[in-house]
Design a protein around this motif. Structure first.
Motif, short mmCIF file in Angstrom:
data_model
loop_
_atom_site.label_atom_id
_atom_site.label_comp_id
_atom_site.label_asym_id
_atom_site.label_seq_id
_atom_site.Cartn_x
_atom_site.Cartn_y
_atom_site.Cartn_z
N ASN A 123 37.42 30.82 -0.19
CA ASN A 123 38.46 29.79 -0.05
C ASN A 123 38.75 29.52 1.42
O ASN A 123 38.91 28.37 1.83
CB ASN A 123 39.74 30.26 -0.75
N GLU A 135 38.38 26.14 3.98
CA GLU A 135 39.44 25.61 4.81
C GLU A 135 38.99 25.50 6.27
O GLU A 135 39.30 24.54 6.96
CB GLU A 135 40.67 26.51 4.71
N LEU A 152 35.82 25.46 7.54
CA LEU A 152 34.68 24.57 7.79
C LEU A 152 35.02 23.19 7.22
O LEU A 152 36.01 23.04 6.49
CB LEU A 152 33.42 25.12 7.10
N ASP A 153 34.20 22.20 7.54
CA ASP A 153 34.36 20.90 6.89
C ASP A 153 33.79 21.06 5.47
O ASP A 153 32.58 21.18 5.29
CB ASP A 153 33.60 19.83 7.67
N PRO A 154 34.69 21.04 4.48
CA PRO A 154 34.24 21.43 3.14
C PRO A 154 33.30 20.42 2.48
O PRO A 154 32.69 20.73 1.47
CB PRO A 154 35.55 21.54 2.34
#
Lengths: 491, 491
Positions: free
Chosen positions: B62, B66, B68-70
């Motif tokens: 999770n 948050e 990293l660029d998901p």
């Protein structure tokens, strides 16, 4: 009494030399048209193959692989649904099997099997029959509107010819398997299959997805007629499908038309209350999705909203309660080329959850009536049609046991501005803010108008919109968790 | 005695303020590196997540979504294999789950689950263990060589810390599900899981696919260490994987090295004999694939050969005997962009047949060592490595019950010239002949040399090459049908 099968049941034939002469010309034209179709790449051609037993459907498909350039032809034959296929709405396998633009897909039966079977019952259930007919027509309307041209071939002949052909198939060891052991059943069933075919053809023959009856008693005739039909299909300039009159699914009533303006953007929650309740609702959610009853259901969560409304953070609060093996988060961006080659909903069908699982869409199929509408990426026709197509799509998920919940996280323009500026300042949030976000912001009212029309046209009984103020993130997150959990508990 | 877990079992922690300070810097660097990685698009990053129970693996994932660029991160968690997954070699689901270049894939357990389970047995079967270790190493070697960078995280802490964390998880209603009902088992198993982890890490830790042990007793420490590890992975310039020394599969022996020259290109058959026998063999084939025993097997047919050797016509003679629901023909052309973003064999894994089904490849994965080698589309390293990768791939299919048969239809240059000219003259065959075919023809000896090396290196006991003269099409078609049928009857 005259019937649609009159010609085919006269078992017309074609002499070898005449057939050879026609074939020569036809094959050249077919290839030329196939290449034009391939280069133009403005549509796919879907050929649905059905008909009476022993009519040579398989041979015809082999022939098409020989006469066309087979690199751009794909045959898909569906058997009885596997357990895996049953874990999804049955139409998923049809969707996933659709040919890309420029190519030819040949489908055996599957799309029509349930309908033909019902129509062949001694006493078909009229409601079930009507529902199947309606579903088939809607499916085909959607495909044609999405650049999949459809032709449906019914291979037919007289009962006598069928008997002769069947005997011949039985006598030839390499084809005997096509007939099977209880081949007497084939003739016994002739009338019933004929009647069922007639009923189905009458009720699903449309100008944009026509049935063509192929006289099949004679191999030459069958081959030439099939090739001619496909040639005609390639040559057809454009296929118009009427816009649906009916939104297709009952809408929720008595809703205000400007729902974003009605929201209480002041709604907020204290940090301590939030943390306590968040944990409680996450717990309830964790229990609900682990309940035995959920194994036969699925959960589809859609998150939409203005840029910076807090979709990602909300999704993480939901997934915190979930086992990673049970859910997928699917971020939706602009479609890639191979996705553009298929009907709009194809890429979403690829991601619907199987029974017992959860799919979380970070943006979704609603892009069609939001960004694609506002930015002009979709034609007016395409996005107007989409309301109906989307309602139908969601209805199919719901009918198969999915709970479909759509969340719109709403913020005010002032709050968005504040968040944009925050993001620009924060070195690890700045990736979330791009010139595009600022451009979108200038279109605020166009997006709001699109959203309002979307609510009005897709807030259905089976898949409702949950429109929430997200000016306070904590408030929105709690609301989302509560609503999901309560809906699961009720279902 | 010192162990790889020493540091983690000292349960190091990080004060909140220090953690916050590091986090600030790390998150910026992580995002910058992720974007560099995304823009460069020269590799994918695969993060394999494992470790002891209750170590916070899910929370870490999770967190990564948050930090990293998901949009470019995809988490895949595998459960116990479904019936559908069992109908294929088990590694298929790992292959299909691989992240494309430029993106990050997080995989929970699956790749290591069988190995960890075996190692955790009271008395592990040493042969089974060795086989699993070897398979895992080969799989990872192949991925790394194909531009999938791998890091493997083992989340660890002391038994005491595990107990404390587990109690805490149980006390919090939103995380209690992670612990489960028989949570006492977790502590009981600590030693066994620890030992099994150690065994597995030791045997699968390679410079190109390293294990990193993440101290997990403290949330701050776990988060920061994980982020740092991923940052280091992004920053790594290049990952070298040694070429395999061993072709990986026993080759057939005593084969001449120039097999194409040994063929009897005069072999031919009379039309009447051909038609009679063709029909007989088609019948036998039809019976063989309908046999009950075939439901647990599958059939993979590969057709290669010079241009105009008659692959398409031969395939149609085979499919004539088959039910369209039972087979797929897969024409292989140049890979498309989304296929180029994955390891070479990915697109073939997508098309392997499930139990009871038949996949017919019109050209195949051998393109790597034929056209891609001769035309320079693949680097020397890539095609040299491919022999080994292909043998492994086929071995996995065979081990799962597939019969893999590879046909090379050989013609002489004179015969090819005759056919090319024929094709040019025939208006509906001319599509089959392109300037590329003439170019390939000028490379005749380079292709022949590539084919000979391919035979020498991939003619394995489990997946033999059948090299046939196709100067007489009838001869080749009959041979193919006979060999398939006999192989099925023997299997």
């Amino acid at each position: 009494m005259s019937s649609m099968f009159d010609e085919a049941e006269q078992d017309p034939s074609l002499a070898d030399d005449e057939s050879a002469r026609i074939e020569e010309r036809l094959r050249i034209q077919l290839l030329n048209e196939q290449y034009r179709h391939l280069n133009q790449k403005d549509r796919a051609l879907l050929i649905i193959v059905a008909g009476i037993d022993g009519a040579g459907k398989g041979d015809t498909v082999n022939l098409l692989h020989e006469w066309l350039d087979p690199r751009h032809v794909r045959t898909i034959a569906f058997g009885a649904p596997t357990e895996e296929e049953k874990a999804f709405p049955l139409s998923r396998r049809l969707w996933l099997g659709l040919p890309p633009k420029g190519s030819v897909g040949i489908m055996f039966g599957a799309a029509y099997t349930p309908l033909l079977q019902e129509a062949a019952e001694k006493k078909p259930d009229p409601d079930k029959l009507e529902a199947l007919i309606s579903a088939t027509r809607k499916f085909e309307d959607t495909l044609v509107a999405n650049d999949v041209q459809i032709i449906k071939l019914w291979f037919h002949m007289s009962r006598d010819a069928q008997r002769k052909r069947t005997e011949k198939l039985r006598a030839n060891p390499s084809t005997a398997w096509q007939v099977g052991k209880d081949y007497e059943k084939i003739f016994k069933n002739f009338d019933r299959v004929r009647h069922s075919g007639q009923r189905v053809i009458e009720s699903t023959d449309t100008p944009h997805a026509p049935w063509i009856i192929i006289p099949s008693a004679d191999d030459n005739m069958r081959s030439i007629r099939t090739a001619q039909t496909i040639l005609d299909a390639f040559k057809r300039k454009s296929i118009k499908v009427p816009l649906p009159h009916n939104p297709g699914a009952p809408l929720k009533r008595n809703r205000p038309t400007r729902r974003l303006d009605q929201l209480d953007f002041e709604a907020s929650i204290e940090k301590e209350t939030y943390e306590r309740e968040l944990s409680q609702w996450q717990n309830k959610l964790a229990i609900a999705v682990r309940d035995k009853s959920f194994r036969k259901k699925s959960l589809v969560l859609v998150f939409e909203g203005q840029d910076a409304a807090g979709k990602g953070g909300t999704i993480r609060r939901v997934t915190h309660a979930l086992d990673a093996r049970q859910y997928s988060t699917i971020p939706i961006a602009a479609p890639r080329p191979f996705e553009m080659d298929r009907p709009y909903l194809w890429r979403f069908w690829r991601n619907v959850p199987r029974c017992g699982r959860i799919a979380i869409f970070d943006r979704s199929w609603y892009g069609r009536v939001l960004v694609e509408r506002v930015e002009g990426y979709a034609t007016r026709q395409a996005w107007q049609r989409a309301y109906h197509e989307i309602n139908e799509f969601e209805k199919q998920l719901v009918d198969h046991g999915a709970l479909v919940m759509k969340f719109w996280l709403a913020i005010t323009p002032e709050e968005q501005l504040r968040r944009f500026k925050d993001r620009e300042k924060s070195p690890y949030k700045s990736f979330k803010i791009t010139p595009e976000d600022w451009r979108n912001r200038r279109q605020w009212s166009a997006y709001a108008q699109a959203a309002e029309e979307m609510f009005a046209k897709t807030d259905t009984e089976h898949a409702p919109w949950h429109i929430l103020s997200a000016n306070d993130k904590k408030h929105a997150r709690l609301e989302v968790l509560q609503r999901i959990t309560k809906a699961l508990e009720q279902a």
